[in-house]
Design a protein around this motif. Structure first.
Motif, PDB file in Angstrom:
ATOM      1  N   UNK A 179      56.665  -6.815  38.537  1.00 37.80           N
ATOM      2  CA  UNK A 179      57.616  -7.731  37.892  1.00 37.80           C
ATOM      3  C   UNK A 179      58.022  -8.829  38.862  1.00 37.80           C
ATOM      4  N   UNK A 180      57.118  -9.211  39.760  1.00 42.50           N
ATOM      5  CA  UNK A 180      57.420 -10.223  40.762  1.00 42.50           C
ATOM      6  C   UNK A 180      57.244  -9.655  42.148  1.00 42.50           C
ATOM      7  N   UNK A 181      57.652 -10.425  43.137  1.00 44.90           N
ATOM      8  CA  UNK A 181      57.557  -9.984  44.515  1.00 44.90           C
ATOM      9  C   UNK A 181      56.190 -10.285  45.098  1.00 44.90           C
ATOM     10  N   UNK A 182      56.023  -9.981  46.359  1.00 45.10           N
ATOM     11  CA  UNK A 182      54.749 -10.213  47.040  1.00 45.10           C
ATOM     12  C   UNK A 182      54.214  -8.887  47.538  1.00 45.10           C
ATOM     13  N   UNK A 183      52.980  -8.598  47.228  1.00 46.11           N
ATOM     14  CA  UNK A 183      52.378  -7.334  47.631  1.00 46.11           C
ATOM     15  C   UNK A 183      51.308  -7.523  48.675  1.00 46.11           C
ATOM     16  N   UNK A 184      50.726  -6.414  49.113  1.00 47.89           N
ATOM     17  CA  UNK A 184      49.648  -6.489  50.087  1.00 47.89           C
ATOM     18  C   UNK A 184      48.414  -7.112  49.438  1.00 47.89           C
ATOM     19  N   UNK A 185      47.605  -7.716  50.266  1.00 45.48           N
ATOM     20  CA  UNK A 185      46.408  -8.344  49.731  1.00 45.48           C
ATOM     21  C   UNK A 185      45.345  -7.312  49.373  1.00 45.48           C
ATOM     22  N   UNK A 186      45.366  -6.181  50.054  1.00 45.47           N
ATOM     23  CA  UNK A 186      44.414  -5.126  49.705  1.00 45.47           C
ATOM     24  C   UNK A 186      44.832  -4.463  48.413  1.00 45.47           C
ATOM     25  N   UNK A 187      43.843  -4.064  47.632  1.00 46.69           N
ATOM     26  CA  UNK A 187      44.120  -3.450  46.334  1.00 46.69           C
ATOM     27  C   UNK A 187      44.278  -1.945  46.525  1.00 46.69           C
ATOM     28  N   UNK A 239      58.408  -2.713  38.880  1.00 44.41           N
ATOM     29  CA  UNK A 239      59.298  -3.444  39.769  1.00 44.41           C
ATOM     30  C   UNK A 239      58.557  -4.414  40.652  1.00 44.41           C
ATOM     31  N   UNK A 240      59.288  -5.060  41.587  1.00 47.63           N
ATOM     32  CA  UNK A 240      58.659  -6.008  42.515  1.00 47.63           C
ATOM     33  C   UNK A 240      57.509  -5.345  43.269  1.00 47.63           C
ATOM     34  N   UNK A 241      56.419  -6.062  43.400  1.00 51.52           N
ATOM     35  CA  UNK A 241      55.179  -5.469  43.880  1.00 51.52           C
ATOM     36  C   UNK A 241      55.303  -4.883  45.280  1.00 51.52           C
ATOM     37  N   UNK A 242      55.956  -5.593  46.177  1.00 53.71           N
ATOM     38  CA  UNK A 242      56.042  -5.122  47.561  1.00 53.71           C
ATOM     39  C   UNK A 242      56.792  -3.797  47.647  1.00 53.71           C
ATOM     40  N   UNK A 243      57.936  -3.717  46.956  1.00 55.50           N
ATOM     41  CA  UNK A 243      58.723  -2.476  46.991  1.00 55.50           C
ATOM     42  C   UNK A 243      58.010  -1.364  46.243  1.00 55.50           C
ATOM     43  N   UNK A 244      57.339  -1.710  45.138  1.00 52.45           N
ATOM     44  CA  UNK A 244      56.603  -0.704  44.369  1.00 52.45           C
ATOM     45  C   UNK A 244      55.502  -0.074  45.216  1.00 52.45           C
ATOM     46  N   UNK A 245      54.786  -0.907  45.982  1.00 53.18           N
ATOM     47  CA  UNK A 245      53.719  -0.371  46.820  1.00 53.18           C
ATOM     48  C   UNK A 245      54.275   0.504  47.939  1.00 53.18           C
ATOM     49  N   UNK A 246      55.440   0.128  48.480  1.00 57.35           N
ATOM     50  CA  UNK A 246      56.048   0.921  49.552  1.00 57.35           C
ATOM     51  C   UNK A 246      56.442   2.312  49.054  1.00 57.35           C
ATOM     52  N   UNK A 247      57.011   2.382  47.872  1.00 52.91           N
ATOM     53  CA  UNK A 247      57.403   3.680  47.317  1.00 52.91           C
ATOM     54  C   UNK A 247      56.181   4.459  46.841  1.00 52.91           C
ATOM     55  N   UNK A 248      55.170   3.748  46.352  1.00 52.83           N
ATOM     56  CA  UNK A 248      53.949   4.427  45.933  1.00 52.83           C
ATOM     57  C   UNK A 248      53.314   5.163  47.101  1.00 52.83           C
ATOM     58  N   UNK A 249      53.411   4.590  48.305  1.00 51.59           N
ATOM     59  CA  UNK A 249      52.828   5.227  49.479  1.00 51.59           C
ATOM     60  C   UNK A 249      53.484   6.566  49.790  1.00 51.59           C
ATOM     61  N   UNK A 250      54.748   6.762  49.346  1.00 55.02           N
ATOM     62  CA  UNK A 250      55.462   8.000  49.629  1.00 55.02           C
ATOM     63  C   UNK A 250      55.104   9.129  48.675  1.00 55.02           C
TER      64      UNK A 250
END
Length: 693
Positions: free
Chosen positions: A144-152, A121-132
């Protein structure tokens, strides 16, 4: 809730004492029962957890693994409602069924999950749920799009999703890596984003090639890292995961029943859906088992013969895409890891080749007979069975009982309606419905709650139309089988109205036969009982046969004798031995009792001479072979021995007479039996042709 322990005791052949607050004031009486090795049934489901805790805390209590506690609800299902004073026979029936032993164990299906999670999914939302979930799961992202954090933060699976398949512990994900930016090398410095004059690179670090003008400023900006290469060939890459969280609007699986371990959470999902998804994923680590819900007997299957397809009912109806066709082996293939145990395939199967295994049909038959026999013994009349699912269906029935306690304009569950929870409402079909009717049920109703796949509703309606046609033609008036479609608590008034339907006409004498493991055997027993019971009814049909809908598993065949050549290819195709030949003379014979209306004979016939006729023959003729077609034998022109039919040989001669390889002696040899043909070939070796051999 009015309770009559003496009446209940008489129905159950036991002395019963009444305790009204076993979970509180009368807890010592429950604890005393916990110390006994006798069967223990508690007529309350609301406090089942508390009863379990009380048992664990009771000194000398029998271990629950040795003697489990069974729970049954008699309050919302009968004790609360307008007719509660008359619900004692139903309570006795429910208590008697609750005492039955658990179904025999069956083989299990195992899933192994190490917690490898792919989030799509969109990178920003994917990273937010991954943190949980990252503290419990090994997370990989497929952006699949979106804007994510710059840190890997998490590993990234680069590329476009090409294929997703599998189940819990065995998901196979194929991506096509066509993006010039290698996300495994990318440091998220954003230098390429700033350098691109067309703005073709987003914060998801994907290059929009339709906007890129080949300035390659991004390549120069990324020179030290080397993550961008426009010369890289697109390659497919496959990875395996245990779990998949899909954040896209459209799920990656199209079937109604999604695979275990796959969670779809679109952006439109509410906060509670997100909590449920996260909780579910965190719990799916380890080894899990479920029953293997089905058994399959290929020799009974009418799916295919000689790579020709006949019955495809189970493949078409499966909502989990767990059943596929294998015509090379003339059978179906069921994936047990995808099967969700709905049992609809067993309901629509005309032969019983695929059957429900947990619980088995014979075990369900015992429960039906126990319920209805106990109900009748306790003085109950006009029983109606309400089949519903264990979760959503039970919740609706319970909600109706609670509503009746609060609102006196609501009837509640009538005294004659006996609820029976099933693993899935589609797991029983015409064999058990007619069996329940033969056991004394006036009506059999199935409660559908919207959790079922849409095709299940249509499949059950078709089967119910067949069952209703049979009992109506046998002289039983009223409506006996119906679907009740109620989605949630807002439809409780509709459920209350549906359950208030007047009783239909039932059997004069309840049957005593046992439901069999084989579907056709159970159907035959039920039909035999109904034919005997209805024999004296004035309203019974006088016809020798009952016309049935197209979904019927019973029927006859119509043969176009002008077209039929008695090639007997239909005999070899028939999986049920309904079609037979005659070793003495050219005949096509038919035993109607065996016919399952699969259509294999019609699809196999080279002359298109066979038509299905769904019906139920009432006379004993249905068990006896009868001749559908016969012909004059063709005699060998050399020795006089019959070796085919006159019509078949004439058709063959007419088709081949104009062929260059069948002229003169070659054509004459077609009029000979196999032995004489060989003799003639060797008697005239100079004239032997390829066609002769």
């Amino acid at each position: 809730m009015p309770l009559d322990p003496k009446a209940l005791g008489r129905a159950l052949d036991e002395d019963l004492s009444l305790h009204t607050t076993l979970c509180r004031r009368d807890a010592p009486a429950f604890q005393k029962a916990c110390r006994s090795r006798d069967d223990l049934v508690v007529a309350c489901t609301q406090e089942s957890r508390l009863f379990g805790e009380l048992s664990a805390q009771t000194e000398g209590a029998v271990d629950l693994d040795v003697r489990p506690i069974r729970f049954v609800n008699i309050r919302e299902t009968g004790g609360w409602g307008r007719e509660a004073q008359h619900a004692t026979p139903k309570m006795a029936a429910l208590l008697a069924a609750a005492r039955l032993p658990e179904p025999e164990p069956v083989p299990t299906v195992t899933y192994n999950s190490e917690g490898r999670l792919l989030i799509i999914g969109p990178l920003e939302r994917a990273e937010a749920l991954a943190a949980l979930v990252s503290d419990a799961l090994d997370v990989t992202l497929l952006p699949t799009g979106g804007s994510g954090q710059q840190t890997r933060l998490y590993p990234v699976l680069p590329g476009q999703l090409h294929r997703l398949q599998g189940w819990l512990g065995a998901f196979a994900v194929t991506v096509s890596a066509s993006n010039p930016i290698d996300l495994d090398l990318c440091t998220r410095c954003n230098a390429c984003v700033a350098a691109c004059p067309e703005g073709a690179i987003g914060l998801d670090y994907q290059v929009d090639l339709s906007r890129c003008q080949s300035h390659r400023a991004c390549v120069k900006a990324c020179e030290a890292v080397g993550a961008i290469n426009f010369q890289r060939d697109a390659q497919e890459r496959e990875e395996t995961f245990d779990l998949v969280l899909d954040l896209r609007a459209v799920p990656g699986f199209t079937q109604h029943a999604l695979p275990q371990g796959y969670v779809h959470l679109p952006a439109s999902a509410d906060a509670m859906a997100q909590v449920r998804a996260v909780t579910q994923l965190r719990d799916l680590v380890g080894e899990f088992e479920k029953p293997r819900f089905f058994t399959y007997k290929q020799k009974l299957c009418a799916h295919g013969r000689n790579q020709s397809m006949g019955c495809n009912a189970c493949v078409d109806v499966c909502s989990a895409s767990a059943i596929s066709s294998d015509l090379k082996r003339n059978q179906i293939v069921v994936n047990p890891h995808l099967c969700v145990g709905c049992g609809t395939c067993t309901t629509v199967c005309p032969t019983g080749a695929i059957s429900y295994a947990y619980p088995r049909a014979s075990e369900q038959g015992v429960k039906l007979r126990t319920l209805l026999a106990t109900y009748a013994k306790a003085g109950g009349q006009d029983a109606a069975l309400l089949l519903h699912s264990q979760e959503a269906g039970s919740a609706l029935v319970n909600d109706l009982g609670r509503l009746a306690q609060l609102d006196k304009t609501v009837r509640g569950v009538p005294a004659r309606v006996i609820p029976l929870p099933l693993w899935h409402t589609s797991s029983t079909g015409i064999d058990l419905w007619l069996t329940a009717f033969a056991y004394g049920a006036r009506q059999v109703w199935v409660l559908m709650t919207g959790e079922e796949a849409p095709q299940y509703h249509e499949a059950l309606r078709e089967q119910m139309a067949v069952a209703e046609s049979i009992v109506q033609a046998l002289g039983y008036s009223g409506r006996h089988f119906k679907l009740i479609e109620v989605r949630d608590a807002r439809d409780l008034p509709l459920l209350d109205t549906e359950l208030g339907e007047a009783p239909a006409q039932g059997v004069t004498k309840a049957a005593s036969f046992a439901a069999q493991p084989e579907k056709r055997a159970t159907l035959d027993l039920a039909l035999d009982h109904l034919l005997q019971d209805s024999a004296g009814r004035a309203s019974r049909t006088k016809d020798a046969a009952i016309a049935l809908p197209a979904a019927s598993p019973f029927g006859s065949l119509a043969i176009n004798r002008d077209a039929c050549t008695l090639c007997l290819s239909c005999v070899s195709a028939c999986p049920a031995s309904a079609l037979q030949d005659n070793a003495e003379r050219p005949q096509l014979r038919f035993i109607e009792k065996n016919c399952v209306q699969c259509g294999l004979c019609a699809t196999t016939c080279p002359e298109n001479a066979i038509t299905l006729q769904p019906r139920l023959l009432l006379s004993d003729e249905r068990r006896q072979p009868r001749v559908l077609n016969e012909a004059q034998p063709y005699q060998c022109v050399r020795c006089g021995k019959p070796f085919g039919t006159l019509k078949g040989i004439e058709v063959m001669l007419a088709k081949l007479s104009g062929h260059a390889m069948f002229q003169g002696e070659a054509l004459e040899r077609l009029k000979m039996c196999g032995d004489c043909r060989v003799v003639d070939i060797y008697s005239n070796p100079g004239e032997t042709r390829i066609s002769d051999l």
